[in-house]
Structure formats: C-alpha cells, structure tokens
Design an enzyme around this catalytic site. Structure first.
Site, PDB file in Angstrom:
ATOM      1  CE  LYS A  46     -70.407   3.460 -23.557  1.00 44.97           C
ATOM      2  NZ  LYS A  46     -70.883   2.547 -24.645  1.00 44.97           N
ATOM      3  CG  HIS A 101     -72.348  10.385 -30.165  1.00 47.41           C
ATOM      4  ND1 HIS A 101     -73.249  10.130 -29.173  1.00 47.41           N
ATOM      5  CD2 HIS A 101     -71.777   9.187 -30.467  1.00 47.41           C
ATOM      6  CE1 HIS A 101     -73.240   8.828 -28.899  1.00 47.41           C
ATOM      7  NE2 HIS A 101     -72.352   8.239 -29.671  1.00 47.41           N
ATOM      8  CB  SER A 131     -70.081   3.970 -19.178  1.00 43.23           C
ATOM      9  OG  SER A 131     -70.665   3.308 -20.260  1.00 43.23           O
TER      10      SER A 131
HETATM   11  N1  PPS Z   1     -82.153   0.264 -20.286  1.00 45.26           N
HETATM   12  C1  PPS Z   1     -81.062   0.818 -19.757  1.00 45.26           C
HETATM   13  N2  PPS Z   1     -81.085   1.242 -18.468  1.00 45.26           N
HETATM   14  C2  PPS Z   1     -79.974   1.807 -17.916  1.00 45.26           C
HETATM   15  N3  PPS Z   1     -78.793   1.952 -18.565  1.00 45.26           N
HETATM   16  C3  PPS Z   1     -78.733   1.529 -19.838  1.00 45.26           C
HETATM   17  C4  PPS Z   1     -79.849   0.964 -20.501  1.00 45.26           C
HETATM   18  N4  PPS Z   1     -79.472   0.641 -21.766  1.00 45.26           N
HETATM   19  C5  PPS Z   1     -78.180   0.998 -21.877  1.00 45.26           C
HETATM   20  N5  PPS Z   1     -77.736   1.522 -20.733  1.00 45.26           N
HETATM   21  C6  PPS Z   1     -76.359   1.963 -20.406  1.00 45.26           C
HETATM   22  O1  PPS Z   1     -75.951   3.066 -21.203  1.00 45.26           O
HETATM   23  C7  PPS Z   1     -74.528   2.986 -21.369  1.00 45.26           C
HETATM   24  C8  PPS Z   1     -74.197   2.963 -22.847  1.00 45.26           C
HETATM   25  O2  PPS Z   1     -74.359   4.278 -23.289  1.00 45.26           O
HETATM   26  P1  PPS Z   1     -74.584   4.637 -24.822  1.00 45.26           P
HETATM   27  O3  PPS Z   1     -75.683   3.795 -25.360  1.00 45.26           O
HETATM   28  O4  PPS Z   1     -74.752   6.109 -24.862  1.00 45.26           O
HETATM   29  O5  PPS Z   1     -73.223   4.215 -25.488  1.00 45.26           O
HETATM   30  S1  PPS Z   1     -72.770   4.663 -26.966  1.00 45.26           S
HETATM   31  O6  PPS Z   1     -72.391   6.061 -26.899  1.00 45.26           O
HETATM   32  O7  PPS Z   1     -73.872   4.423 -27.880  1.00 45.26           O
HETATM   33  O8  PPS Z   1     -71.600   3.800 -27.246  1.00 45.26           O
HETATM   34  C9  PPS Z   1     -74.058   1.718 -20.677  1.00 45.26           C
HETATM   35  O9  PPS Z   1     -73.710   2.105 -19.361  1.00 45.26           O
HETATM   36  P2  PPS Z   1     -72.743   1.258 -18.407  1.00 45.26           P
HETATM   37  O10 PPS Z   1     -73.495  -0.002 -18.070  1.00 45.26           O
HETATM   38  O11 PPS Z   1     -72.541   2.111 -17.192  1.00 45.26           O
HETATM   39  O12 PPS Z   1     -71.476   0.994 -19.154  1.00 45.26           O
HETATM   40  C10 PPS Z   1     -75.322   0.894 -20.751  1.00 45.26           C
HETATM   41  O13 PPS Z   1     -75.370  -0.171 -19.852  1.00 45.26           O
END
Ligand code: PPS
Length: 291
Positions: A46, A101, A131
């Site tokens: 996340k 991870h 998240s």
């Molecule tokens: N382009 C972009 N800009 C800003 N934020 C973004 C972007 N792409 C993914 N996200 C946000 O990253 C969160 C998901 O994290 P991960 O990809 O690490 O999740 S996972 O571990 O693979 O399941 C999740 O955060 P939250 O929206 O706060 O839930 C995604 O919305």
C-alpha cells in the site's frame, strides 16, 4: 477479526499471502541468480507499488507509453515472491524488472553485488494503514470492521508484509549492502516530473521531452485509474474471483488518514511511531500542505 493464519503464512519471521504461495520457491530465494541489470521495486504493501510498476513500464517500454500494447502493468514487473506458474524468471530477457514486498534479509544474496538496482518506495504509515484497511476488505487478507481493530493488527505486524517499522528500518539500516535509492510516495505526488527525472537518472535512462510528458501524464492518478492495464480489477477478478470494480486505485492522496483516524488514535499512533522511528533519518510527509 478473522483468523490470520488462514490468509497469511509466516516464513522466516515474515508474513506472506497464503493463497497461491509456492513455499518451495521461498526456500530458493536466497540463491536466485541476479543479473547486473535487474531492477527491483521494493515496497511495504500500500505504499505505491502499482504506481511504480506503471512508471517502470512507461520508462522502459515504448509500446506501454504509446498505449499500443495492452499487456497488464504487473506482467512486466511481476511480484518476485509470487511467481506465476506460466512465468519463468530465468528465461526473461534483460533487463528484468521485478516487484517485491520482501524484507531486506529474504532477498537473493546476489543483490548484494551492488549492481542490480533497487528502488525502495515508502509512504507515510498512517496513509498506508488506511489504504490497507480498505484493501483488506476486498482481498483474501485478515480484515476488521473498524479502523481501531485494523490499527491493532497493523501495529502488531499481523498483516501481509509484517511490521511496517521493521520493513523500512531493516532496508534502510542495511542500505550500504545494496544499490538502493529511497523514494517517497508523497514527493511523487507533489512533483511528479521532478521525481520522474530522479528515477530516470538512477536507472540511467534518458527520455525525450515528449516521452517524459507522456510518462508524467500516464503516471498521474486520474489517468492510471482509467488505464485498464494498471487497473487491478482484472487481476483481482482473475486471481481471487473478486467482482467489485474500481477500488484498487482508490484515492491516491496524501493525508486521507485524517478522514478515518480519531484524534486519540492519531496521538496513540504518533507515540508508537516516535518510539520506533527515533533517530530514523528519512523524512515523512503526512499532509498535502506540508513541505
Ligand atoms: N498514480 C498514483 N498516484 C497516487 N497514488 C497512487 C497511484 N497509483 C496507485 N496509487 C495508490 O497506491 C495505493 C496502493 O498501493 P500499492 O500499489 O502499494 O498496493 S499493493 O501493495 O500493491 O496492494 C492506493 O492508495 P489509496 O488510494 O490511498 O488506497 C492507490 O490509490
């Protein structure tokens, strides 16, 4: 609260996702042969993993940038510890791109050759936790009905990825063993183009201004949400039979934790954070207005 062990598997002190896990492969991680031009994205869950997977696709693959190919974002930057049965990492052409991870002590020892590059992406842990709380409801993961209960799981490390503090501190304290660059989610939010230039510099990639414009535009949250290659819905559906739409890329903001945590929960979190992260040198950004 559901039974953690039915979703997670602890191996060498670290929690993995149980469904589809190849325990035999985990046993071989240390000896996996690393190439000098391999690139790894390392994250605690996340923290922006899919974002960086998309960024690497956009930087390395013309067809991804030009949207002429429709290979899913995760395909070219697969999870290292959860190999697909149809994927043979050894047969992958160089440069191989991976996502993981894993904690620092479980990655292949060949990464210590300091040639293969590692980008460690980190995000303020209150937003990570919020998240995660939402995500856990959609996935085969331990979940809870309230943020209070989830905070307990998170702060005890009873989640996929184990304890957030251990993950980031472990990687940072051992950074001299690796060719690693720490990149902050919030900096990418605040200055995507400037941050992208840093990524390209670290990776030794030079893009034309026009390509850089495309990369920046396609890496923006609003555009990624519309990009079916980066939208995890298909993967959630294919791998886990999850039908809900549009939730993987949820809000993508800084400071959303304020909408979920009470003042008391925030103070409690801060105390634990300060105790664990005392003298930790990296900065965190908790709020969109913070510099
Ligand atoms: N382009 C972009 N800009 C800003 N934020 C973004 C972007 N792409 C993914 N996200 C946000 O990253 C969160 C998901 O994290 P991960 O990809 O690490 O999740 S996972 O571990 O693979 O399941 C999740 O955060 P939250 O929206 O706060 O839930 C995604 O919305």
């Amino acid at each position: 609260m559901e039974d953690i062990d039915s979703f997670l598997f602890k191996f060498k002190g670290y929690y993995f996702l149980r469904p589809g896990l190849d325990i035999g492969f985990l046993e071989t991680l240390n000896d996996f042969e690393i190439r000098e031009d391999d690139v790894f994205i390392v994250t605690y869950p996340k923290s922006g993993t899919i974002w960086f997977q998309q960024i690497l696709n956009l930087i390395y693959f013309d067809e991804h940038r030009k949207s002429t190919g429709n290979l899913e974002t995760v395909f070219r930057v697969p999870y290292f510890e959860y190999p697909d049965q149809n994927t043979d990492f050894v047969k992958r052409p160089s440069p191989r791109l991976f996502t993981t991870h894993l904690p620092y002590y479980l990655v292949p020892s060949g990464l210590k050759n300091k040639k293969a590059k590692i980008i460690y992406v980190y995000r303020n842990p209150k937003d990570v936790m919020c998240s995660y709380f939402h995500f856990s409801k959609k996935m085969p993961l331990p979940t809870t009905s309230t943020i209070e209960e989830f905070m307990q799981l998170f702060l005890e490390g009873k989640v996929l990825g184990s304890l957030w503090f251990d993950h980031i501190k472990g990687w940072h304290e051992h950074k001299s063993l690796f060719n690693i660059e720490f990149m902050m989610y919030e900096e990418f939010k605040k200055d995507l183009r400037g941050s992208m230039l840093k990524v390209c510099k670290f990776l030794g990639k030079e893009l034309s201004d026009e390509d850089m414009d495309t990369v920046v535009s396609q890496a923006m949250f609003e555009n990624m949400k519309l990009d079916p290659r980066a939208n995890y819905d298909n993967i959630l559906k294919d791998q886990f039979g999850i039908q809900e739409k549009g939730h993987f890329l949820r809000k993508g903001t800084i400071g959303d934790w304020k909408n979920y945590m009470t003042v008391e929960q925030n103070e409690r979190f801060d105390k634990i954070f300060q105790k664990n992260m005392k003298d930790f040198p990296l900065k965190f950004i908790w709020d969109m207005n913070e510099e």
